[in-house]
Design a protein around this motif. Sequence first.
Motif, PDB file in Angstrom:
ATOM      1  N   VAL A   5     -11.101  14.362  -5.930  1.00 47.22           N
ATOM      2  CA  VAL A   5     -12.326  14.901  -6.515  1.00 47.22           C
ATOM      3  C   VAL A   5     -13.189  15.511  -5.414  1.00 47.22           C
ATOM      4  O   VAL A   5     -13.700  16.626  -5.561  1.00 47.22           O
ATOM      5  CB  VAL A   5     -13.082  13.803  -7.296  1.00 47.22           C
ATOM      6  CG1 VAL A   5     -14.440  14.303  -7.750  1.00 47.22           C
ATOM      7  CG2 VAL A   5     -12.247  13.338  -8.481  1.00 47.22           C
ATOM      8  N   ASN A   6     -13.331  14.803  -4.312  1.00 44.86           N
ATOM      9  CA  ASN A   6     -14.101  15.322  -3.181  1.00 44.86           C
ATOM     10  C   ASN A   6     -13.491  16.623  -2.664  1.00 44.86           C
ATOM     11  O   ASN A   6     -14.208  17.563  -2.332  1.00 44.86           O
ATOM     12  CB  ASN A   6     -14.160  14.278  -2.066  1.00 44.86           C
ATOM     13  CG  ASN A   6     -15.027  14.714  -0.910  1.00 44.86           C
ATOM     14  OD1 ASN A   6     -16.213  14.970  -1.067  1.00 44.86           O
ATOM     15  ND2 ASN A   6     -14.427  14.823   0.254  1.00 44.86           N
TER      16      ASN A   6
ATOM     17  N   PRO B  84     -16.538  22.475  -8.460  1.00 47.99           N
ATOM     18  CA  PRO B  84     -17.160  21.255  -8.985  1.00 47.99           C
ATOM     19  C   PRO B  84     -16.841  20.990 -10.448  1.00 47.99           C
ATOM     20  O   PRO B  84     -16.813  19.841 -10.879  1.00 47.99           O
ATOM     21  CB  PRO B  84     -18.655  21.486  -8.760  1.00 47.99           C
ATOM     22  CG  PRO B  84     -18.818  22.959  -8.649  1.00 47.99           C
ATOM     23  CD  PRO B  84     -17.530  23.469  -8.049  1.00 47.99           C
ATOM     24  N   GLY B  85     -16.577  22.040 -11.230  1.00 48.09           N
ATOM     25  CA  GLY B  85     -16.211  21.830 -12.635  1.00 48.09           C
ATOM     26  C   GLY B  85     -14.927  21.028 -12.753  1.00 48.09           C
ATOM     27  O   GLY B  85     -14.835  20.072 -13.535  1.00 48.09           O
TER      28      GLY B  85
ATOM     29  N   LEU C 130     -11.098   1.516  -9.012  1.00 48.80           N
ATOM     30  CA  LEU C 130     -10.915   2.793  -8.329  1.00 48.80           C
ATOM     31  C   LEU C 130     -12.074   3.049  -7.389  1.00 48.80           C
ATOM     32  O   LEU C 130     -13.235   2.923  -7.778  1.00 48.80           O
ATOM     33  CB  LEU C 130     -10.840   3.927  -9.355  1.00 48.80           C
ATOM     34  CG  LEU C 130     -10.861   5.353  -8.808  1.00 48.80           C
ATOM     35  CD1 LEU C 130      -9.582   5.661  -8.042  1.00 48.80           C
ATOM     36  CD2 LEU C 130     -11.076   6.349  -9.938  1.00 48.80           C
ATOM     37  N   MET C 131     -11.754   3.438  -6.171  1.00 46.02           N
ATOM     38  CA  MET C 131     -12.765   3.868  -5.209  1.00 46.02           C
ATOM     39  C   MET C 131     -12.557   5.343  -4.927  1.00 46.02           C
ATOM     40  O   MET C 131     -11.448   5.767  -4.622  1.00 46.02           O
ATOM     41  CB  MET C 131     -12.638   3.077  -3.904  1.00 46.02           C
ATOM     42  CG  MET C 131     -13.608   3.531  -2.838  1.00 46.02           C
ATOM     43  SD  MET C 131     -13.309   2.657  -1.278  1.00 46.02           S
ATOM     44  CE  MET C 131     -14.492   3.484  -0.225  1.00 46.02           C
ATOM     45  N   CYS C 132     -13.631   6.104  -5.065  1.00 51.90           N
ATOM     46  CA  CYS C 132     -13.642   7.518  -4.690  1.00 51.90           C
ATOM     47  C   CYS C 132     -14.759   7.724  -3.680  1.00 51.90           C
ATOM     48  O   CYS C 132     -15.654   6.894  -3.562  1.00 51.90           O
ATOM     49  CB  CYS C 132     -13.900   8.404  -5.906  1.00 51.90           C
ATOM     50  SG  CYS C 132     -12.578   8.392  -7.109  1.00 51.90           S
ATOM     51  N   ALA C 133     -14.712   8.815  -2.973  1.00 51.82           N
ATOM     52  CA  ALA C 133     -15.753   9.084  -1.987  1.00 51.82           C
ATOM     53  C   ALA C 133     -16.109  10.568  -2.009  1.00 51.82           C
ATOM     54  O   ALA C 133     -15.243  11.421  -2.136  1.00 51.82           O
ATOM     55  CB  ALA C 133     -15.274   8.678  -0.593  1.00 51.82           C
TER      56      ALA C 133
ATOM     57  N   ILE D  17       0.879  -1.170   0.000  1.00 52.94           N
ATOM     58  CA  ILE D  17       0.000   0.000   0.000  1.00 52.94           C
ATOM     59  C   ILE D  17       0.912   1.213   0.000  1.00 52.94           C
ATOM     60  O   ILE D  17       1.780   1.339   0.858  1.00 52.94           O
ATOM     61  CB  ILE D  17      -0.916   0.072   1.242  1.00 52.94           C
ATOM     62  CG1 ILE D  17      -1.866  -1.122   1.297  1.00 52.94           C
ATOM     63  CG2 ILE D  17      -1.710   1.387   1.235  1.00 52.94           C
ATOM     64  CD1 ILE D  17      -2.741  -1.144   2.550  1.00 52.94           C
ATOM     65  N   GLN D  18       0.737   2.070  -0.991  1.00 53.61           N
ATOM     66  CA  GLN D  18       1.480   3.318  -1.043  1.00 53.61           C
ATOM     67  C   GLN D  18       0.491   4.466  -0.909  1.00 53.61           C
ATOM     68  O   GLN D  18      -0.642   4.369  -1.373  1.00 53.61           O
ATOM     69  CB  GLN D  18       2.263   3.420  -2.338  1.00 53.61           C
ATOM     70  CG  GLN D  18       3.361   2.381  -2.404  1.00 53.61           C
ATOM     71  CD  GLN D  18       4.258   2.554  -3.612  1.00 53.61           C
ATOM     72  OE1 GLN D  18       4.257   3.586  -4.271  1.00 53.61           O
ATOM     73  NE2 GLN D  18       5.041   1.533  -3.888  1.00 53.61           N
ATOM     74  N   THR D  19       0.925   5.522  -0.261  1.00 48.59           N
ATOM     75  CA  THR D  19       0.045   6.667  -0.050  1.00 48.59           C
ATOM     76  C   THR D  19       0.644   7.937  -0.639  1.00 48.59           C
ATOM     77  O   THR D  19       1.860   8.051  -0.789  1.00 48.59           O
ATOM     78  CB  THR D  19      -0.243   6.879   1.454  1.00 48.59           C
ATOM     79  OG1 THR D  19       0.959   7.239   2.116  1.00 48.59           O
ATOM     80  CG2 THR D  19      -0.857   5.645   2.087  1.00 48.59           C
ATOM     81  N   LEU D  20      -0.256   8.835  -0.946  1.00 54.60           N
ATOM     82  CA  LEU D  20       0.125  10.140  -1.472  1.00 54.60           C
ATOM     83  C   LEU D  20      -0.885  11.139  -0.924  1.00 54.60           C
ATOM     84  O   LEU D  20      -2.089  10.860  -0.898  1.00 54.60           O
ATOM     85  CB  LEU D  20       0.082  10.113  -3.004  1.00 54.60           C
ATOM     86  CG  LEU D  20       0.494  11.348  -3.780  1.00 54.60           C
ATOM     87  CD1 LEU D  20       1.936  11.736  -3.483  1.00 54.60           C
ATOM     88  CD2 LEU D  20       0.323  11.090  -5.277  1.00 54.60           C
ATOM     89  N   ASP D  21      -0.420  12.269  -0.471  1.00 54.18           N
ATOM     90  CA  ASP D  21      -1.299  13.319   0.030  1.00 54.18           C
ATOM     91  C   ASP D  21      -2.116  13.879  -1.133  1.00 54.18           C
ATOM     92  O   ASP D  21      -1.574  14.203  -2.185  1.00 54.18           O
ATOM     93  CB  ASP D  21      -0.462  14.421   0.680  1.00 54.18           C
ATOM     94  CG  ASP D  21      -1.324  15.522   1.242  1.00 54.18           C
ATOM     95  OD1 ASP D  21      -1.620  16.481   0.485  1.00 54.18           O
ATOM     96  OD2 ASP D  21      -1.711  15.430   2.408  1.00 54.18           O
ATOM     97  N   SER D  22      -3.426  13.994  -0.927  1.00 52.96           N
ATOM     98  CA  SER D  22      -4.300  14.441  -2.017  1.00 52.96           C
ATOM     99  C   SER D  22      -4.011  15.874  -2.471  1.00 52.96           C
ATOM    100  O   SER D  22      -4.066  16.171  -3.661  1.00 52.96           O
ATOM    101  CB  SER D  22      -5.773  14.279  -1.639  1.00 52.96           C
ATOM    102  OG  SER D  22      -6.046  14.880  -0.407  1.00 52.96           O
ATOM    103  N   ARG D  23      -3.668  16.754  -1.553  1.00 51.08           N
ATOM    104  CA  ARG D  23      -3.337  18.135  -1.955  1.00 51.08           C
ATOM    105  C   ARG D  23      -2.035  18.167  -2.752  1.00 51.08           C
ATOM    106  O   ARG D  23      -1.930  18.890  -3.746  1.00 51.08           O
ATOM    107  CB  ARG D  23      -3.224  19.035  -0.736  1.00 51.08           C
ATOM    108  CG  ARG D  23      -4.558  19.351  -0.116  1.00 51.08           C
ATOM    109  CD  ARG D  23      -4.432  20.404   0.977  1.00 51.08           C
ATOM    110  NE  ARG D  23      -5.671  20.519   1.703  1.00 51.08           N
ATOM    111  CZ  ARG D  23      -6.742  21.162   1.270  1.00 51.08           C
ATOM    112  NH1 ARG D  23      -6.713  21.756   0.111  1.00 51.08           N
ATOM    113  NH2 ARG D  23      -7.839  21.210   2.002  1.00 51.08           N
TER     114      ARG D  23
END
Length: 164
Positions: free
Chosen positions: A117-118, A126-127, A147-150, A69-75
């Motif tokens: 996206v969230n 939102p665009g 892919l899972m998004c929330a 499992i690798q992680t990356l900060d969304s910002r």
Amino acid sequence: MCEHGFDDGPGHFVEFYESEEILADHIADFARRALGAGAPVMVIAEPRRRELLARAGKDLQRALRTGDIQTLDSREALALFMDEGSPSAERFESEIGSRLEALRQGTRRVWAYGDMVNLLWREGNPGAALELEGLWNTLCRRTGLPLMCAYHKANFIREAANGA
């Protein structure tokens, strides 16, 4: 997570959530399913979600240590490919697509969770959120990526109240 509509195949699964803790449990379940299928996982998430994932069990802690499992900060991820408030398709592919490809290591299928996206939606763009959804969909079709998004339900309540 089949009860939420995800069937372990390629595609884009979206969850609408109200509770961070329940969402974290679902992300952990998603990661466990991927690992059980022999697939590595990329989690692109805000710090709080990454922290909750890291505390979700010894199996996930081990997978984080081994790189399964690798992680990356969304910002930080958004900063890699956003251009004046909109996602650049070329930079998304070169930055996110290439990271997923490197994790795939040839023949393995990678699974991914992303909350970028969230984040865009929550911050009033939102665009760009919809454009990014489209880029993810294209990547899913091309690579077979599950892919899972929330999305937080409050995003949609706020949009409805604003007449969108």
